[in-house]
Design an enzyme around this catalytic site. Structure first.
Site, PDB file in Angstrom:
ATOM      1  N   SER A  34       0.843  -1.210   0.000  1.00  0.00           N
ATOM      2  CA  SER A  34       0.000   0.000   0.000  1.00  0.00           C
ATOM      3  C   SER A  34       0.871   1.250   0.000  1.00  0.00           C
ATOM      4  O   SER A  34       0.512   2.265  -0.593  1.00  0.00           O
ATOM      5  CB  SER A  34      -0.945   0.003   1.204  1.00  0.00           C
ATOM      6  OG  SER A  34      -0.222  -0.121   2.406  1.00  0.00           O
ATOM      7  N   PHE A  71       7.482  -4.100  10.731  1.00  0.00           N
ATOM      8  CA  PHE A  71       7.578  -2.705  10.282  1.00  0.00           C
ATOM      9  C   PHE A  71       6.278  -2.189   9.683  1.00  0.00           C
ATOM     10  O   PHE A  71       6.085  -0.983   9.598  1.00  0.00           O
ATOM     11  CB  PHE A  71       8.661  -2.568   9.192  1.00  0.00           C
ATOM     12  CG  PHE A  71      10.025  -2.980   9.647  1.00  0.00           C
ATOM     13  CD1 PHE A  71      10.854  -2.078  10.281  1.00  0.00           C
ATOM     14  CD2 PHE A  71      10.484  -4.274   9.453  1.00  0.00           C
ATOM     15  CE1 PHE A  71      12.109  -2.453  10.729  1.00  0.00           C
ATOM     16  CE2 PHE A  71      11.732  -4.661   9.894  1.00  0.00           C
ATOM     17  CZ  PHE A  71      12.548  -3.751  10.527  1.00  0.00           C
ATOM     18  N   TYR A 139      -1.231   8.533  15.397  1.00  0.00           N
ATOM     19  CA  TYR A 139      -0.094   7.695  14.991  1.00  0.00           C
ATOM     20  C   TYR A 139       0.662   7.207  16.236  1.00  0.00           C
ATOM     21  O   TYR A 139       0.836   6.000  16.447  1.00  0.00           O
ATOM     22  CB  TYR A 139       0.837   8.489  14.050  1.00  0.00           C
ATOM     23  CG  TYR A 139       2.170   7.823  13.846  1.00  0.00           C
ATOM     24  CD1 TYR A 139       2.249   6.560  13.261  1.00  0.00           C
ATOM     25  CD2 TYR A 139       3.355   8.446  14.251  1.00  0.00           C
ATOM     26  CE1 TYR A 139       3.479   5.935  13.093  1.00  0.00           C
ATOM     27  CE2 TYR A 139       4.582   7.836  14.079  1.00  0.00           C
ATOM     28  CZ  TYR A 139       4.642   6.577  13.508  1.00  0.00           C
ATOM     29  OH  TYR A 139       5.857   5.954  13.354  1.00  0.00           O
ATOM     30  N   HIS A 185       8.939  14.617   5.120  1.00  0.00           N
ATOM     31  CA  HIS A 185      10.145  14.696   5.952  1.00  0.00           C
ATOM     32  C   HIS A 185      11.125  15.751   5.463  1.00  0.00           C
ATOM     33  O   HIS A 185      11.231  16.022   4.269  1.00  0.00           O
ATOM     34  CB  HIS A 185      10.819  13.324   6.043  1.00  0.00           C
ATOM     35  CG  HIS A 185       9.993  12.342   6.799  1.00  0.00           C
ATOM     36  ND1 HIS A 185       9.640  11.115   6.299  1.00  0.00           N
ATOM     37  CD2 HIS A 185       9.414  12.442   8.021  1.00  0.00           C
ATOM     38  CE1 HIS A 185       8.882  10.489   7.190  1.00  0.00           C
ATOM     39  NE2 HIS A 185       8.729  11.267   8.242  1.00  0.00           N
TER      40      HIS A 185
HETATM   41  N1  UDP Z   1      10.238  20.584   8.694  1.00  0.00           N
HETATM   42  C1  UDP Z   1      10.346  21.810   8.044  1.00  0.00           C
HETATM   43  N2  UDP Z   1      10.086  21.844   6.699  1.00  0.00           N
HETATM   44  C2  UDP Z   1       9.721  20.720   5.995  1.00  0.00           C
HETATM   45  C3  UDP Z   1       9.624  19.496   6.669  1.00  0.00           C
HETATM   46  C4  UDP Z   1       9.876  19.466   8.024  1.00  0.00           C
HETATM   47  O1  UDP Z   1      10.667  22.818   8.653  1.00  0.00           O
HETATM   48  O2  UDP Z   1       9.495  20.840   4.771  1.00  0.00           O
HETATM   49  C5  UDP Z   1      10.554  20.518  10.137  1.00  0.00           C
HETATM   50  C6  UDP Z   1       9.426  19.979  10.993  1.00  0.00           C
HETATM   51  O3  UDP Z   1       8.566  21.020  11.381  1.00  0.00           O
HETATM   52  C7  UDP Z   1      10.213  19.380  12.165  1.00  0.00           C
HETATM   53  C8  UDP Z   1      11.526  18.918  11.526  1.00  0.00           C
HETATM   54  O4  UDP Z   1      11.620  19.616  10.286  1.00  0.00           O
HETATM   55  O5  UDP Z   1      10.515  20.377  13.111  1.00  0.00           O
HETATM   56  C9  UDP Z   1      11.545  17.436  11.226  1.00  0.00           C
HETATM   57  O6  UDP Z   1      10.350  17.118  10.568  1.00  0.00           O
HETATM   58  P1  UDP Z   1      10.102  15.711   9.872  1.00  0.00           P
HETATM   59  O7  UDP Z   1       8.752  15.767   9.226  1.00  0.00           O
HETATM   60  O8  UDP Z   1      11.267  15.373   9.006  1.00  0.00           O
HETATM   61  O9  UDP Z   1      10.115  14.676  11.078  1.00  0.00           O
HETATM   62  P2  UDP Z   1       9.269  14.629  12.457  1.00  0.00           P
HETATM   63  O10 UDP Z   1      10.166  15.227  13.500  1.00  0.00           O
HETATM   64  O11 UDP Z   1       7.986  15.362  12.274  1.00  0.00           O
HETATM   65  O12 UDP Z   1       9.074  13.159  12.670  1.00  0.00           O
END
Ligand code: UDP
Length: 317
Positions: A34, A71, A139, A185
């Site tokens: 998926s 996973f 989540y 991410h």
């Molecule tokens: N982040 C950001 N811009 C993006 C994606 C993420 O500033 O385009 C920031 C997000 O707000 C967090 C950090 O990067 O503070 C890591 O985010 P990610 O989604 O990679 O992982 P998370 O910590 O949410 O699991």
């Protein structure tokens, strides 16, 4: 060992499958594809396509499996807030089907992908395994419920379970890397912009109580994370459920990550401040002391290596 890897067509599952095969194990991947990719299943692993609910008992029954590495999951925080039912069903519901199938088939060891999201907003940093678990989204809540179920199956059915609580996984292992249909991410998003996707990196919030105002996260290389699974597998003890955090123990801010991406790619990556993203804690850094002490695991690859490997992976595609 003969091992079932659920979600072995996904990012972390495929890397761990590759490491298990290299270590000489027999690997069967169970994945409904998926979100995973058939071509990410490493050569040498057998792929069974299906959901845990429909196929786990059939695959495990009488087949002589020694252990399961689990996973398969939905893993987007934002999506979980929009569709909580999907997360309870796919994450908790299917995991319970897997645990029952293991119990019936007499498979007594499981290594499970848990998450830092089980802790929610931390009271102190770095986060210890003994800290309170107060997830702030479905989540994290669904993963915490699975950790709880594992503890019960250990206590009542003699399963040996290890929950690995991942912090921010990044990097790639050769041809195996992050390939999400919707990428949220930070590192892959910044690298896509470096590649010329247009636009600027949106840094979500610059007014957090951190040294440069942007959020601080603990990044861990997917290969280091993968190695921890092999150690956890060896450490599974019947009747015992253990939890280990997996991070590097160092925090990097969003601004620092963007800067490392600029240095590694040699490209001028435009970045701008955007509003905060809902639900983002200011700082999430793991204490990995427990896994270092108990299993002798240590992170070996730094942020620059993660970005470098992710960049090589992205350009090869
Ligand atoms: N982040 C950001 N811009 C993006 C994606 C993420 O500033 O385009 C920031 C997000 O707000 C967090 C950090 O990067 O503070 C890591 O985010 P990610 O989604 O990679 O992982 P998370 O910590 O949410 O699991």
């Amino acid at each position: 060992m003969k091992l079932l890897v659920t979600g072995g067509a996904g990012y972390v599952g495929s890397v761990v499958s590759a490491l298990l095969l290299e270590a000489g194990h027999e690997v069967v991947v169970l994945d409904d594809l998926s979100t995973g990719h058939e071509d990410a299943v490493p050569e040498g692993a057998r792929l069974v396509r299906g959901t845990l609910r429909d196929t786990a008992s059939e695959v495990l029954g009488g087949a002589g499996f020694d252990a399961v590495l689990h996973f398969a999951a939905r893993s987007l925080v934002g999506e979980s807030v929009e569709k909580p039912g999907l997360y309870w069903d796919k994450n908790l519901g299917e995991s319970l089907a897997l645990l029952e199938a293991m119990r019936v088939a007499g498979v007594h060891r499981i290594v499970f992908s848990s998450t830092a999201a089980t802790y929610g907003e931390p009271e102190s940093t770095p986060i210890l395994e003994t800290d309170p678990t107060r997830p702030t989204n479905p989540y994290g809540a669904s993963k915490l419920a699975i950790d709880t179920a594992l503890a019960e199956y250990a206590r009542l059915h003699g399963i040996g379970g290890v929950s690995l609580r991942y912090f921010n996984v990044a990097g790639a292992y050769g041809r195996l890397g992050e390939r999400h249909a919707v990428e949220t991410h930070l590192i892959p998003n910044v690298l896509k912009i470096a590649q010329g996707d247009g636009g600027a990196v949106k840094m979500f919030g610059d007014d957090y109580p951190t040294p440069d105002g942007t959020c601080v996260r603990d990044y861990i290389h997917v290969t280091d994370l993968g190695r921890a699974h092999l150690l956890a597998l060896e450490a599974c003890e019947p009747g015992r459920h253990e939890i280990f955090n997996l991070g590097s123990g160092t925090g990097s801010s969003v601004r620092e990550v963007v800067e490392v991406c600029r240095e590694v790619t040699g490209r001028d990556i435009p970045a701008e401040t955007a509003p905060r993203r809902a639900g983002d804690p200011a700082v999430l850094v793991a204490s990995s002391d427990r896994i270092q002490a108990r299993l002798g695991w240590k992170p070996e690859r730094d942020l620059r290596t993660m970005v470098d490997d992710a960049w090589t992976f992205l350009r090869s595609r």
